[in-house]
Scaffold this active site. Structure first.
Site, PDB file in Angstrom:
ATOM      1  N   ASP A  99      12.104  -1.830  14.667  1.00 24.68           N
ATOM      2  CA  ASP A  99      12.405  -1.588  16.075  1.00 24.68           C
ATOM      3  C   ASP A  99      11.837  -0.219  16.428  1.00 24.68           C
ATOM      4  O   ASP A  99      11.333   0.505  15.575  1.00 24.68           O
ATOM      5  CB  ASP A  99      13.904  -1.721  16.346  1.00 24.68           C
ATOM      6  CG  ASP A  99      14.707  -0.612  15.689  1.00 24.68           C
ATOM      7  OD1 ASP A  99      14.096   0.277  15.058  1.00 24.68           O
ATOM      8  OD2 ASP A  99      15.937  -0.639  15.798  1.00 24.68           O
ATOM      9  N   GLY A 101      13.356   2.420  17.905  1.00 24.95           N
ATOM     10  CA  GLY A 101      14.261   3.566  17.948  1.00 24.95           C
ATOM     11  C   GLY A 101      14.960   3.684  19.289  1.00 24.95           C
ATOM     12  O   GLY A 101      15.930   4.426  19.427  1.00 24.95           O
ATOM     13  N   GLN A 195      13.606  -5.939  29.761  1.00 27.95           N
ATOM     14  CA  GLN A 195      14.907  -5.292  30.002  1.00 27.95           C
ATOM     15  C   GLN A 195      15.464  -5.751  31.353  1.00 27.95           C
ATOM     16  O   GLN A 195      15.020  -6.756  31.882  1.00 27.95           O
ATOM     17  CB  GLN A 195      14.737  -3.760  29.939  1.00 27.95           C
ATOM     18  CG  GLN A 195      14.581  -3.239  28.503  1.00 27.95           C
ATOM     19  CD  GLN A 195      15.878  -3.313  27.709  1.00 27.95           C
ATOM     20  OE1 GLN A 195      16.936  -3.671  28.216  1.00 27.95           O
ATOM     21  NE2 GLN A 195      15.793  -3.000  26.407  1.00 27.95           N
ATOM     22  N   GLY A 222      18.414  -5.349  25.147  1.00 32.13           N
ATOM     23  CA  GLY A 222      19.535  -4.923  25.984  1.00 32.13           C
ATOM     24  C   GLY A 222      20.615  -5.962  26.162  1.00 32.13           C
ATOM     25  O   GLY A 222      21.438  -5.844  27.055  1.00 32.13           O
ATOM     26  N   ASP A 272      17.798 -11.081  14.888  1.00 32.99           N
ATOM     27  CA  ASP A 272      18.302 -10.173  13.862  1.00 32.99           C
ATOM     28  C   ASP A 272      19.729  -9.847  14.232  1.00 32.99           C
ATOM     29  O   ASP A 272      20.089  -9.859  15.410  1.00 32.99           O
ATOM     30  CB  ASP A 272      17.497  -8.868  13.833  1.00 32.99           C
ATOM     31  CG  ASP A 272      17.879  -7.958  14.992  1.00 32.99           C
ATOM     32  OD1 ASP A 272      17.433  -8.214  16.124  1.00 32.99           O
ATOM     33  OD2 ASP A 272      18.655  -7.008  14.771  1.00 32.99           O
ATOM     34  N   CYS A 310      27.676 -25.289   0.176  1.00 39.28           N
ATOM     35  CA  CYS A 310      26.681 -24.223   0.008  1.00 39.28           C
ATOM     36  C   CYS A 310      26.199 -24.159  -1.432  1.00 39.28           C
ATOM     37  O   CYS A 310      26.953 -24.385  -2.369  1.00 39.28           O
ATOM     38  CB  CYS A 310      27.294 -22.886   0.416  1.00 39.28           C
ATOM     39  SG  CYS A 310      26.149 -21.507   0.245  1.00 39.28           S
ATOM     40  N   CYS A 312      24.546 -21.362  -2.687  1.00 37.04           N
ATOM     41  CA  CYS A 312      24.191 -19.985  -3.025  1.00 37.04           C
ATOM     42  C   CYS A 312      24.842 -19.562  -4.343  1.00 37.04           C
ATOM     43  O   CYS A 312      25.733 -20.229  -4.854  1.00 37.04           O
ATOM     44  CB  CYS A 312      24.574 -19.031  -1.894  1.00 37.04           C
ATOM     45  SG  CYS A 312      26.306 -18.532  -1.910  1.00 37.04           S
ATOM     46  N   CYS A 315      28.684 -19.205  -4.230  1.00 41.97           N
ATOM     47  CA  CYS A 315      29.416 -20.473  -4.199  1.00 41.97           C
ATOM     48  C   CYS A 315      29.293 -21.235  -5.512  1.00 41.97           C
ATOM     49  O   CYS A 315      30.197 -21.974  -5.890  1.00 41.97           O
ATOM     50  CB  CYS A 315      28.946 -21.323  -3.026  1.00 41.97           C
ATOM     51  SG  CYS A 315      29.436 -20.615  -1.439  1.00 41.97           S
ATOM     52  N   HIS A 341      26.412 -14.724   0.363  1.00 40.89           N
ATOM     53  CA  HIS A 341      26.693 -16.062   0.898  1.00 40.89           C
ATOM     54  C   HIS A 341      26.377 -16.135   2.390  1.00 40.89           C
ATOM     55  O   HIS A 341      25.750 -17.089   2.861  1.00 40.89           O
ATOM     56  CB  HIS A 341      28.154 -16.469   0.661  1.00 40.89           C
ATOM     57  CG  HIS A 341      28.555 -17.612   1.530  1.00 40.89           C
ATOM     58  ND1 HIS A 341      28.227 -18.917   1.233  1.00 40.89           N
ATOM     59  CD2 HIS A 341      29.150 -17.630   2.759  1.00 40.89           C
ATOM     60  CE1 HIS A 341      28.638 -19.687   2.226  1.00 40.89           C
ATOM     61  NE2 HIS A 341      29.201 -18.942   3.161  1.00 40.89           N
TER      62      HIS A 341
HETATM   63 ZN   LIG Z   1      27.506 -19.825  -0.461  1.00 42.62          ZN
END
Ligand SMILES: [Zn+2]
Length: 674
Positions: A99, A101, A195, A222, A272, A310, A312, A315, A341
Site C-alpha cells: 500500500d 502509506g 475515493q 476508504g 486484504d 477443513c 489444514c 485441523c 486455520h
Molecule cells: Zn483448519
C-alpha cells in the site's frame, strides 16, 4: 489503455457469473500467476502475524500485502536496497502488493499535516518528522520491490462532511497523476484508488476520473472505516460498474468472509484484511460450522477438529479442546495455530468461489453461503446466538448429516461437503412448486388410466419431495380418482431421513405414518391402495433397473460437489435410456450449464424450469416422446446454445478428456434445429 499497461499484468477475464457481477480472472506478476478472486494475507512488517512463510505457501496465498508506511520506518528503505527488495529480504517467492502509506498516515494516532505537495507526519519510532509525497511513496515502493504498488491517496473517515470528502478526493486525483509519472517505465504494476467517502456523487466522480488514468488495476479505498455493510456493498456495486472489465479490482481492507462473498458478487477480484490473524489472537475461528469463539467454556472438553470440513495442519493435528486450552493459558502457539486455520479457510473459500464462477454455479452458491456466512459473521450479541445455534446443531447429527434450523424450519447438511439441502427456500414449498406443480402430478392422477403413474424420487433425503407428492395425491383423491400412484424413492444413506424423523418439530411434513413405515418395511400403501410408496436402498446407478419405467422423475440429490456420480454424462445417458419408452419428464433444481449439456448429450430434450427461492431458473428434461407431445415447457433455444458455446463450463461432468462426442451431440441436438 496503453500497451505498457497491458504488458505488466497480462490480465485475462475468464468468466463472469450469470445474473451477478462475480468474475474469475487471472494475471501474471513478475513472480507468479494470480488466480482471482483472491485474498491477500496482510504482512504489515514484512511478516504475517505469527505465521511462517511455509504455512502461507501451503495455504495457497498468491500475494502478500505489506505496508509501506511501517516498512519506511522499520527496517527503513536502505535495508531493502541492500537486500535487493522484500522478496529476497523475507525469502518470499510469490507476489507482494504494497500500500502507499496513505491509509496509515490518516488513520494512526499522532500528528500529521496535509499539504498539496505532501503529507507530513511524526515517526512513532523516533519522533522525527517524515514527509510522504506521491513521488516519495512510489520511490519507497520501488525500493521495496512490490509487484503491485498503490498510489498515495488521502483517506478520510467515511463520516466526514461532503466538502471535506470532496477536497480529499480531488487531492487524491492529482496525486494519482503524480504517482503514475513517478512510476515511469518501471515494470512494477501500479493501481489507482477510487475515493469519495460515503457520498455516491463523489464515488462516481472519483471512479470516472481515475479510470481515465491508465493504471494496471483499480482499487476502492476508504471503505471498512465505519460505514454499514449495506452502504459498503452499495458503494462497491456502484464503483465496480464504472471500472474497466480488463483490469483487476481491489477492495482495500475488507473484510469478513461474508463481506468477501458480497463483494465478489459485486465484481471485486482482490482483497486484504487483518481479520484472519487478528481474530485468531482473540480466539476466534472461521469455520464451515460457523464462527467459533474459543473463549467460550462450551469448547473446554470438545473432541474433534475445530472444523471437520477443513484439511489444514491445525485441523488435522489438534482437537478443539486443546486449542481452547492454549487460548485459556495465553500460549502463543494457540494464536499461531488458529491463524493458520483462518488463513487456510479464507484461501479455501476464495478457491471455492472461483470454482463456482467457472462452473456456472455461482448464484446458487452465493445465496446458500450468504445465509451460512451471515449466521457466523456476527459480532457481540449476535455471536452468542451463533454459538448457541452451533452448539445446538452439534447435538443434532447422525452419520455424515446434521440438522440446521432456520426460522423453525429444518435443513439437512452434509458435513463432509458442507452442502445444505434446499437452503434459501422452505423445502416443503420448493417440493410443491418445483416437483409437484411443475409435473402436473395431480392433473395426471385425475386423468383416467389403467396404467399407474410412476414417479421416481432420486435422492430421498428428508423426504420433502416424496411427502409433497403423497400429500398432494391424498388431498386430490376422491372416489373418482382414476389413476394409481407408484412413488419410488432411491437413497443410499438413510441417515438423513432418520435424523429428520427425530426432529418432527422442524420437519413438519414428516408428521405422517408413511415415512416410518417406509423405513421399517421399505414400503407404504395408503388405505385405498391408490398410493404406493417404495424405497430402493443403495446406489441409484444400480437400483434404477429394479424400478418400473418412470413417467416423472424428481431429480433432487445433493449437488455435484457431494453426489458427483449422479450428475455425470454417463449417468444421464443411462437415465435417458430408462425414460426412452415413455413420455417421461425429469425435474431438477439446478440450471448449471454443464448439467444441461450432460442432459442434452445424454439424450434428453432440455427445457427451462421455473425459479425457486434464490434460483432464477431450474431445469426440465424430456424424453424424446415427451418432447414430441404437447408439453407446455419452454425448450432451451439458440440463445442458450450461444451462451454454452462461450462458456467455460461446456464439458459435462465426468466426460473423459479423449471423448468429445458430447460436443457434437449438443450442437446437433434436434431441439436446436429450426
Ligand atoms: Zn483448519
Amino acid at each position: 489503455m496503453t500497451d505498457a499497461a497491458t504488458r505488466r499484468l497480462h490480465f485475462t477475464l475468464e468468466a463472469t457469473a450469470l445474473s451477478s457481477s462475480a468474475r474469475a480472472a487471472r494475471f501474471t506478476t513478475r513472480h507468479n500467476e494470480v488466480l482471482t478472486p483472491t485474498f491477500m494475507p496482510v504482512g504489515t512488517h514484512a511478516a504475517v502475524r505469527s505465521q511462517r512463510r511455509e504455512d502461507l505457501l501451503e495455504s495457497g496465498a498468491q500475494v502478500l500485502l505489506a505496508n509501506t508506511y511501517h516498512l519506511l520506518l522499520r527496517p527503513g528503505i536502505e535495508i531493502f536496497q541492500k537486500f535487493g527488495g522484500i522478496h529476497a529480504f523475507m525469502n518470499w517467492p510469490r507476489s507482494v502488493l504494497t500500500d502507499s502509506g496513505g491509509y496509515q498516515i490518516f488513520s494512526l494516532p499522532g500528528s500529521r499535516t496535509l499539504h498539496e505537495e505532501h503529507a507530513e507526519f511524526t515517526s512513532y519510532v523516533d519522533n522525527t518528522v517524515i514527509r510522504l509525497s506521491p513521488e516519495r511513496s512510489i520511490e519507497a515502493q520501488k525500493a521495496i520491490g512490490a509487484d503491485i504498488m498503490m498510489v498515495l491517496d488521502q483517506c478520510v473517515p467515511s463520516t466526514v462532511e461532503h466538502s471535506v470528502a470532496r477536497g480529499a478526493m480531488q487531492v487524491t486525483h492529482r496525486w494519482a497523476h503524480r504517482s503514475l509519472a513517478a512510476r515511469g517505465d518501471s515494470m512494477q504494476a501500479l493501481f489507482g484508488i477510487v475515493q469519495g467517502a460515503s457520498y455516491a456523487d463523489l464515488r462516481i466522480e472519483s471512479a470516472q476520473t481515475i479510470v481515465q488514468i491508465p493504471f494496471d488495476g483499480y482499487a476502492i479505498g476508504g471503505l471498512a472505516v465505519g460505514e454499514s455493510s449495506a452502504q459498503r456493498e452499495d458503494c462497491t456495486a456502484m464503483v465496480t460498474e464504472l471500472l474497466p472489465q480488463d483490469r483487476p479490482r481491489y477492495l482495500m481492507g475488507v473484510g469478513t468472509t461474508r463481506d468477501l462473498l458480497e463483494a465478489v458478487h459485486r465484481g471485486v477480484d482482490m482483497f486484504d484484511c487483518i481479520l484472519p490473524t487478528s481474530l485468531a489472537k482473540q480466539g476466534v475461528a472461521f469455520t464451515s460450522l460457523g464462527r467459533r469463539d474459543l473463549r467460550r467454556a462450551a469448547y473446554r472438553g470438545m473432541e474433534g477438529p475445530i472444523d471437520p470440513a477443513c484439511s489444514c495442519y491445525t485441523c488435522k493435528t489438534y482437537s478443539i479442546a486443546y486449542l481452547f486450552h492454549l487460548q485459556r493459558v495465553h500460549e502463543t502457539t494457540g494464536w499461531q495455530l488458529l491463524g493458520l486455520h483462518n488463513i487456510h479457510f479464507y484461501m479455501q473459500l476464495m478457491r471455492t468461489m472461483r470454482a463456482h464462477i467457472l462452473a456456472g454455479t455461482w448464484l446458487p452458491f452465493y445465496h446458500a453461503q450468504r445465509g451460512l456466512l451471515d449466521a457466523r459473521d456476527s459480532y457481540g450479541k449476535a455471536a452468542t446466538h451463533v454459538t448457541r445455534a452451533a452448539r445446538r446443531a452439534a447435538k443434532h447429527k447422525r452419520g455424515r448429516y446434521e440438522v440446521i434450523v432456520k426460522d423453525e424450519v429444518g435443513y439437512i447438511r452434509d458435513m463432509t461437503s458442507g452442502e445444505v439441502m434446499h437452503l434459501g427456500e422452505d423445502p416443503e414449498q420448493e417440493a410443491r412448486s418445483l416437483y409437484v406443480e411443475q409435473s402436473r402430478l395431480v392433473e395426471r392422477l385425475q386423468a383416467p388410466s389403467d396404467e399407474p403413474l410412476v414417479v421416481w424420487d432420486v435422492g430421498l433425503g428428508a423426504a420433502a419431495n416424496a411427502m409433497a407428492a403423497i400429500l398432494a395425491a391424498e388431498n386430490s383423491s376422491s372416489e373418482s380418482t382414476a389413476r394409481r400412484l407408484i412413488l419410488v424413492s432411491f437413497e443410499n444413506d438413510l441417515d438423513s431421513l432418520k435424523l429428520a424423523l427425530d426432529h418432527p418439530r422442524w420437519f413438519k411434513h414428516l408428521r405422517h405414518a408413511a415415512p416410518r413405515a417406509l423405513l421399517s418395511e421399505n414400503r407404504w400403501i395408503n388405505g385405498t391402495s391408490a398410493i404406493e410408496w417404495c424405497l430402493l436402498r443403495g446406489d441409484f446407478a444400480a437400483r434404477k433397473f429394479d424400478a418400473p419405467a418412470p413417467d416423472i422423475i424428481f431429480f433432487d440429490p445433493f449437488s455435484f460437489r457431494t453426489d458427483s456420480a449422479l450428475w455425470t454424462l454417463p449417468a444421464f445417458r443411462e437415465l435417458a435410456q430408462a425414460c426412452s419408452q415413455k413420455p417421461a419428464e425429469l425435474f431438477t433444481y439446478t440450471y448449471s450449464t454443464s448439467v444441461r449439456a450432460a442432459m442434452l448429450a445424454g439424450g434428453f430434450y432440455v427445457a427451462k424450469g421455473r425459479g425457486t427461492g434464490p434460483k432464477a431458473e431450474t431445469t426440465i428434461g424430456l424424453s424424446p416422446s415427451a418432447a414430441a407431445t404437447p408439453h407446455g415447457h419452454e425448450l432451451l433455444g439458440q440463445e442458450w446454445l450461444a451462451k454454452w458455446r462461450r462458456s467455460d463450463a461446456q464439458a459435462p461432468f465426468g466426460s473423459a478428456p479423449d471423448d468429445v462426442s458430447w460436443h457434437e451431440a449438443v450442437l446437433q441436438h434436434p431441439q436446436f434445429r429450426t
